[in-house]
Design an enzyme around this catalytic site. Structure first.
Site, short mmCIF file in Angstrom:
data_model
loop_
_atom_site.label_atom_id
_atom_site.label_comp_id
_atom_site.label_asym_id
_atom_site.label_seq_id
_atom_site.Cartn_x
_atom_site.Cartn_y
_atom_site.Cartn_z
N ARG A 1 38.56 15.46 -1.24
CA ARG A 1 37.76 14.53 -0.41
C ARG A 1 36.85 13.70 -1.31
NH1 ARG A 1 40.61 16.92 2.05
NH2 ARG A 1 41.61 14.92 1.87
N HIS B 1 25.38 16.00 8.48
CA HIS B 1 26.39 16.98 8.05
C HIS B 1 26.44 17.13 6.53
CE1 HIS B 1 28.80 16.58 12.09
NE2 HIS B 1 27.72 17.32 12.21
N CYS C 1 23.35 25.31 -4.10
CA CYS C 1 23.47 26.70 -4.54
C CYS C 1 23.30 27.61 -3.32
CB CYS C 1 22.43 27.03 -5.60
SG CYS C 1 22.48 28.79 -6.07
N CYS D 1 24.80 27.63 -10.97
CA CYS D 1 23.73 26.75 -10.46
C CYS D 1 22.85 26.34 -11.64
CB CYS D 1 22.92 27.53 -9.42
SG CYS D 1 21.34 26.75 -9.01
N GLY E 1 32.97 5.07 16.05
CA GLY E 1 34.06 5.80 15.40
C GLY E 1 33.89 7.30 15.39
N SER F 1 34.70 10.84 17.86
CA SER F 1 35.42 11.31 19.05
C SER F 1 34.50 12.03 20.03
CB SER F 1 36.57 12.25 18.62
OG SER F 1 36.04 13.39 17.98
N GLU G 1 39.55 3.45 20.62
CA GLU G 1 39.99 3.77 21.97
C GLU G 1 38.88 4.51 22.68
OE1 GLU G 1 43.36 6.06 20.76
OE2 GLU G 1 42.18 7.89 20.56
N ALA H 1 36.75 -0.71 13.77
CA ALA H 1 35.33 -0.84 13.40
C ALA H 1 35.09 -2.06 12.52
CB ALA H 1 34.87 0.43 12.70
N1 APR Z 1 37.71 1.95 14.06
C1 APR Z 1 36.98 2.55 15.04
N2 APR Z 1 37.20 3.81 15.46
C2 APR Z 1 38.21 4.48 14.87
C3 APR Z 1 39.01 3.92 13.85
C4 APR Z 1 38.73 2.59 13.45
N3 APR Z 1 39.42 1.97 12.50
N4 APR Z 1 39.93 4.85 13.47
C5 APR Z 1 39.70 5.94 14.22
N5 APR Z 1 38.66 5.73 15.07
C6 APR Z 1 38.06 6.66 16.03
C7 APR Z 1 39.05 7.55 16.74
O1 APR Z 1 39.53 6.90 17.92
C8 APR Z 1 38.20 8.78 17.05
O2 APR Z 1 37.54 8.67 18.29
O3 APR Z 1 37.25 7.53 15.27
C9 APR Z 1 37.15 8.78 15.93
C10 APR Z 1 37.33 9.87 14.89
O4 APR Z 1 37.11 11.11 15.51
P1 APR Z 1 37.12 12.46 14.66
O5 APR Z 1 38.29 12.47 13.75
O6 APR Z 1 36.98 13.59 15.61
O7 APR Z 1 35.83 12.32 13.72
P2 APR Z 1 34.30 12.60 14.06
O8 APR Z 1 34.00 12.31 15.49
O9 APR Z 1 33.51 11.88 13.03
O10 APR Z 1 34.18 14.14 13.81
C11 APR Z 1 32.92 14.76 13.89
O11 APR Z 1 33.87 16.77 13.06
O12 APR Z 1 34.98 18.26 11.68
C12 APR Z 1 34.10 17.34 11.80
O13 APR Z 1 32.25 17.55 10.45
C13 APR Z 1 33.32 16.72 10.74
O14 APR Z 1 31.63 15.02 10.93
C14 APR Z 1 32.88 15.45 11.44
C15 APR Z 1 32.79 15.87 12.89
#
Ligand code: APR
Length: 232
Positions: free
Chosen positions: A56, A106, A114, A133, A172, A174, A200, A216
């Site tokens: 990552r 996060h 450490c 550390c 962005g 979920s 979406e 985005a």
């Molecule tokens: N533009 C806008 N939105 C987007 C794009 C884009 N180009 N690509 C994807 N998305 C949206 C998807 O539709 C989805 O709703 O981004 C979201 C990504 O969701 P997740 O993968 O669940 O990521 P996130 O919500 O940041 O996850 C939260 O979960 O495991 C973890 O700690 C990790 O911080 C993270 C947390």
């Protein structure tokens, strides 16, 4: 205190080439999160967890902020003291785009922590289980990221920001991970207008007053323009 509170998730960095978690092909479809993103997983197999975060970190180091990150930095520069970003991502693209008021709830991929003494330092690109550390010399180093089952950083700063927000935007994300998933409802109950920007509709949609559906890199600059036009 800031009146525009912006929660960002993996979707804002997707167009910079960093993977999201729950979309098709997302990281949690490729890796078992119990193994790579929990304290129990780290105790079971430190090498595997470091390998995951080293990958990552390499992706992040090679990525560039996209127009969405730049637009948020522009918003903060235009309205000093009015904007705070609550970042769920562990990448540093907001900061590299120029955003300053960023809460890293996060944690941060580019920091090491450490597990023995709590010392925090800049992470090397490659971390290994036996790295000592720099403060206490014990080999308990881990990425300074908040894993499932751990308490996010800065909740004491986030709560008052949500209570005072006039505008709350979720970009962005979920909306499936708590406590961040509940921030929109808290801000809305306190009187904020809630806006969702996403490719979406998501779990955030029901608590959002307005939706900007699209990538985005396009939707965020347009939203920032309209916000700044309203302030002009
Ligand atoms: N533009 C806008 N939105 C987007 C794009 C884009 N180009 N690509 C994807 N998305 C949206 C998807 O539709 C989805 O709703 O981004 C979201 C990504 O969701 P997740 O993968 O669940 O990521 P996130 O919500 O940041 O996850 C939260 O979960 O495991 C973890 O700690 C990790 O911080 C993270 C947390």
């Amino acid at each position: 205190m800031a009146r525009i509170v912006i929660l960002t998730g993996a979707g804002i960095s997707a167009e910079s080439g960093l993977g999201t978690f729950r979309d098709k092909g997302g990281l949690w479809n490729q890796y078992d999160l119990e193994e790579v993103a929990t304290p129990q997983g780290f105790r079971r197999n430190r090498a595997l967890v470091h390998e995951f975060y080293n990958a990552r970190r390499a992706n992040c180091a090679g990525a560039q902020p996209n127009p969405a990150h730049h637009a948020l930095a522009r918003l903060e520069a235009a309205l000093p003291g009015e904007v705070v970003i609550i970042r769920q991502n562990v990448d540093d693209l907001h900061q590299r785009a120029g955003s300053r008021n960023v809460i890293q709830m996060h944690g941060a991929l580019m920091r090491a922590l450490c597990g023995a003494c709590g010392h925090v330092w800049e992470a090397p690109l490659i971390m290994a289980p036996d790295d000592p550390c720099p403060a206490c010399a014990r080999p308990e180093t881990r990425p300074d990221v908040v894993w499932f089952g751990e308490v996010p950083y800065a909740l004491a700063d986030i709560e008052p920001a949500l209570e005072r927000a006039a505008v709350f935007a979720a970009i962005g994300t979920s909306g499936q991970v708590w406590p961040a998933a509940g921030f929109a409802a808290t801000a809305q109950a306190a009187g904020a207008q809630c806006i969702e920007l996403n490719l979406e509709r998501s779990e955030m949609s029901d608590v959002s007053d307005r939706h900007h559906i699209g990538p985005a890199s396009v939707a965020v600059p347009l939203w920032v323009d309209s916000l700044l036009a309203g302030h002009a």
